[in-house]
Design a protein around this motif. Structure first.
Motif, short mmCIF file in Angstrom:
data_model
loop_
_atom_site.label_atom_id
_atom_site.label_comp_id
_atom_site.label_asym_id
_atom_site.label_seq_id
_atom_site.Cartn_x
_atom_site.Cartn_y
_atom_site.Cartn_z
N ALA A 36 -24.71 -0.37 39.23
CA ALA A 36 -24.29 -1.29 40.90
C ALA A 36 -22.70 -0.52 41.11
N VAL A 37 -22.95 0.01 42.51
CA VAL A 37 -21.65 0.70 42.95
C VAL A 37 -20.89 -0.02 43.68
N VAL A 38 -20.08 0.13 43.13
CA VAL A 38 -18.30 -0.97 43.32
C VAL A 38 -17.36 -0.41 43.92
N GLU A 56 -19.31 3.45 39.76
CA GLU A 56 -20.67 2.80 39.03
C GLU A 56 -19.93 2.11 38.20
N VAL A 59 -24.75 -3.83 35.13
CA VAL A 59 -24.94 -5.39 36.27
C VAL A 59 -25.23 -5.44 34.69
N LEU A 64 -27.02 -11.96 39.90
CA LEU A 64 -27.29 -10.83 41.18
C LEU A 64 -27.64 -10.85 42.31
N TYR A 68 -28.87 -4.10 45.96
CA TYR A 68 -26.71 -3.50 46.53
C TYR A 68 -27.71 -1.91 46.24
N THR A 70 -27.04 1.59 43.73
CA THR A 70 -27.43 1.56 42.57
C THR A 70 -26.72 3.26 42.33
N ARG A 88 -17.21 -5.46 43.65
CA ARG A 88 -17.46 -6.62 44.47
C ARG A 88 -19.05 -4.94 44.74
N THR A 89 -20.37 -5.42 44.80
CA THR A 89 -21.51 -4.49 45.20
C THR A 89 -21.39 -4.16 46.17
N GLN A 91 -23.93 -3.36 49.16
CA GLN A 91 -25.39 -3.86 49.56
C GLN A 91 -25.12 -3.26 50.11
#
Length: 160
Positions: A36-38, A56, A59, A64, A68, A70, A88-89, A91
Protein backbone atom coordinates in the motif's frame (compact mmCIF):
# COMPACT_ATOMS: atom_id res chain seq x y z
CA UNK A 1 -12.11 -38.69 40.65
CA UNK A 2 -9.33 -40.52 39.17
CA UNK A 3 -7.28 -39.31 36.27
CA UNK A 4 -5.31 -41.49 34.04
CA UNK A 5 -2.02 -40.24 32.81
CA UNK A 6 -1.38 -40.75 29.14
CA UNK A 7 1.75 -40.22 27.21
CA UNK A 8 1.24 -36.86 25.53
CA UNK A 9 4.77 -36.24 24.32
CA UNK A 10 3.88 -37.35 20.82
CA UNK A 11 0.65 -35.34 20.79
CA UNK A 12 2.37 -32.21 22.13
CA UNK A 13 5.02 -32.37 19.45
CA UNK A 14 2.34 -32.89 16.82
CA UNK A 15 0.34 -29.94 18.16
CA UNK A 16 3.45 -27.74 18.16
CA UNK A 17 4.19 -28.69 14.54
CA UNK A 18 0.60 -27.90 13.54
CA UNK A 19 0.71 -24.51 15.23
CA UNK A 20 4.05 -23.73 13.57
CA UNK A 21 2.69 -24.74 10.16
CA UNK A 22 -0.44 -22.63 10.73
CA UNK A 23 1.76 -19.67 11.64
CA UNK A 24 3.83 -20.12 8.50
CA UNK A 25 0.73 -20.31 6.35
CA UNK A 26 -0.72 -17.20 8.00
CA UNK A 27 2.65 -15.45 7.64
CA UNK A 28 2.79 -16.29 3.96
CA UNK A 29 -0.81 -15.09 3.55
CA UNK A 30 0.18 -11.74 5.04
CA UNK A 31 3.16 -11.57 2.72
CA UNK A 32 0.82 -12.14 -0.23
CA UNK A 33 -1.49 -9.26 0.76
CA UNK A 34 0.58 -6.83 -1.32
CA UNK A 35 1.69 -3.30 -0.71
CA UNK A 36 0.00 0.00 0.00
CA UNK A 37 1.11 3.58 -0.55
CA UNK A 38 1.29 5.77 2.56
CA UNK A 39 2.37 9.40 3.02
CA UNK A 40 5.55 10.19 4.94
CA UNK A 41 4.20 13.60 5.96
CA UNK A 42 0.82 15.30 6.34
CA UNK A 43 -0.79 16.13 2.98
CA UNK A 44 -3.56 18.73 3.10
CA UNK A 45 -6.66 19.02 0.88
CA UNK A 46 -5.91 20.74 -2.43
CA UNK A 47 -2.20 19.94 -2.20
CA UNK A 48 -0.46 18.21 -5.10
CA UNK A 49 1.14 14.95 -3.98
CA UNK A 50 4.84 14.59 -4.78
CA UNK A 51 6.58 11.20 -5.01
CA UNK A 52 9.01 12.32 -2.29
CA UNK A 53 6.12 12.45 0.21
CA UNK A 54 5.16 8.80 -0.38
CA UNK A 55 6.44 5.32 0.36
CA UNK A 56 5.25 1.79 -0.27
CA UNK A 57 4.72 -0.52 2.72
CA UNK A 58 3.67 -4.14 3.06
CA UNK A 59 0.07 -4.73 4.05
CA UNK A 60 -0.13 -6.87 7.21
CA UNK A 61 -3.68 -6.19 8.34
CA UNK A 62 -6.06 -8.76 6.84
CA UNK A 63 -9.05 -6.61 7.88
CA UNK A 64 -7.88 -3.54 5.94
CA UNK A 65 -10.65 -2.15 3.72
CA UNK A 66 -9.90 -2.19 0.00
CA UNK A 67 -9.76 0.75 -2.36
CA UNK A 68 -6.33 1.97 -1.31
CA UNK A 69 -3.49 2.95 -3.66
CA UNK A 70 -0.93 0.22 -4.33
CA UNK A 71 1.64 2.04 -6.48
CA UNK A 72 3.34 5.41 -6.03
CA UNK A 73 2.87 6.28 -9.70
CA UNK A 74 -0.94 6.12 -9.35
CA UNK A 75 -0.82 8.73 -6.54
CA UNK A 76 2.05 11.05 -7.56
CA UNK A 77 0.85 14.21 -9.26
CA UNK A 78 -2.73 13.80 -8.03
CA UNK A 79 -4.51 16.33 -5.80
CA UNK A 80 -5.68 15.31 -2.33
CA UNK A 81 -9.33 15.94 -1.48
CA UNK A 82 -8.83 15.09 2.22
CA UNK A 83 -6.11 15.39 4.82
CA UNK A 84 -3.79 12.39 4.43
CA UNK A 85 -1.89 11.31 7.54
CA UNK A 86 1.56 9.70 7.64
CA UNK A 87 1.53 5.91 7.80
CA UNK A 88 -2.16 5.62 6.79
CA UNK A 89 -3.25 4.12 3.49
CA UNK A 90 -4.40 6.49 0.76
CA UNK A 91 -7.88 5.77 -0.56
CA UNK A 92 -8.08 6.27 -4.32
CA UNK A 93 -11.45 7.99 -3.80
CA UNK A 94 -9.63 10.73 -1.82
CA UNK A 95 -7.69 11.80 -4.93
CA UNK A 96 -8.54 13.78 -8.06
CA UNK A 97 -6.78 14.84 -11.22
CA UNK A 98 -5.27 18.34 -11.23
CA UNK A 99 -7.42 21.04 -12.82
CA UNK A 100 -6.61 21.66 -16.50
CA UNK A 101 -8.50 24.97 -16.48
CA UNK A 102 -9.19 27.31 -13.59
CA UNK A 103 -12.08 29.65 -13.07
CA UNK A 104 -11.42 33.22 -14.18
CA UNK A 105 -8.42 32.48 -16.42
CA UNK A 106 -8.42 32.86 -20.20
CA UNK A 107 -8.80 29.75 -22.36
CA UNK A 108 -9.15 29.11 -26.08
CA UNK A 109 -12.61 28.08 -27.25
CA UNK A 110 -12.85 26.02 -30.42
CA UNK A 111 -15.89 24.97 -32.40
CA UNK A 112 -15.54 22.60 -35.36
CA UNK A 113 -18.11 21.52 -37.93
CA UNK A 114 -16.61 19.56 -40.81
CA UNK A 115 -13.65 21.56 -42.11
CA UNK A 116 -14.84 24.82 -40.51
CA UNK A 117 -13.05 25.68 -37.25
CA UNK A 118 -13.94 28.77 -35.23
CA UNK A 119 -11.87 29.84 -32.24
CA UNK A 120 -12.27 32.57 -29.65
CA UNK A 121 -11.13 33.47 -26.16
CA UNK A 122 -13.23 32.61 -23.14
CA UNK A 123 -13.29 32.54 -19.36
CA UNK A 124 -14.24 29.31 -17.53
CA UNK A 125 -16.95 29.75 -14.93
CA UNK A 126 -15.62 26.80 -12.87
CA UNK A 127 -12.49 24.73 -12.29
CA UNK A 128 -12.31 21.54 -14.34
CA UNK A 129 -10.13 18.57 -15.23
CA UNK A 130 -9.58 17.09 -18.70
CA UNK A 131 -12.81 15.57 -20.03
CA UNK A 132 -15.14 17.60 -17.80
CA UNK A 133 -18.01 19.54 -19.38
CA UNK A 134 -18.03 23.15 -18.17
CA UNK A 135 -19.63 26.51 -18.88
CA UNK A 136 -17.42 29.17 -20.45
CA UNK A 137 -18.19 32.85 -21.19
CA UNK A 138 -17.06 34.04 -24.62
CA UNK A 139 -14.99 37.21 -24.01
CA UNK A 140 -15.99 38.82 -27.35
CA UNK A 141 -19.76 38.25 -27.29
CA UNK A 142 -20.46 37.66 -23.58
CA UNK A 143 -22.43 34.51 -24.46
CA UNK A 144 -22.09 31.54 -22.12
CA UNK A 145 -21.47 28.22 -23.88
CA UNK A 146 -20.79 24.66 -22.71
CA UNK A 147 -17.79 22.66 -23.77
CA UNK A 148 -15.44 19.81 -22.99
CA UNK A 149 -12.00 20.50 -21.49
CA UNK A 150 -9.27 19.12 -23.76
CA UNK A 151 -5.78 17.90 -22.80
CA UNK A 152 -4.08 21.08 -24.06
CA UNK A 153 -6.23 23.27 -21.77
CA UNK A 154 -8.59 24.46 -24.52
CA UNK A 155 -12.37 23.97 -24.46
CA UNK A 156 -14.15 22.25 -27.35
CA UNK A 157 -17.56 23.94 -27.62
CA UNK A 158 -20.61 21.71 -28.08
CA UNK A 159 -23.17 22.32 -30.80
CA UNK A 160 -26.66 23.20 -29.57
Amino acid sequence: MMFRRTHSKGRGALAACLLLAAGLVAGSAWADMGVAVVPTQIIYPGQEISPAALKEVEVTNPNLAGGYATRIDEVAGMISQRTLLPGRTIQVSALRQPFAVKRGTTVRLTFAVGSLVISASGTPLENASVGDVIRVRNLDSGVTVSGTVMGDGSVQVMAK
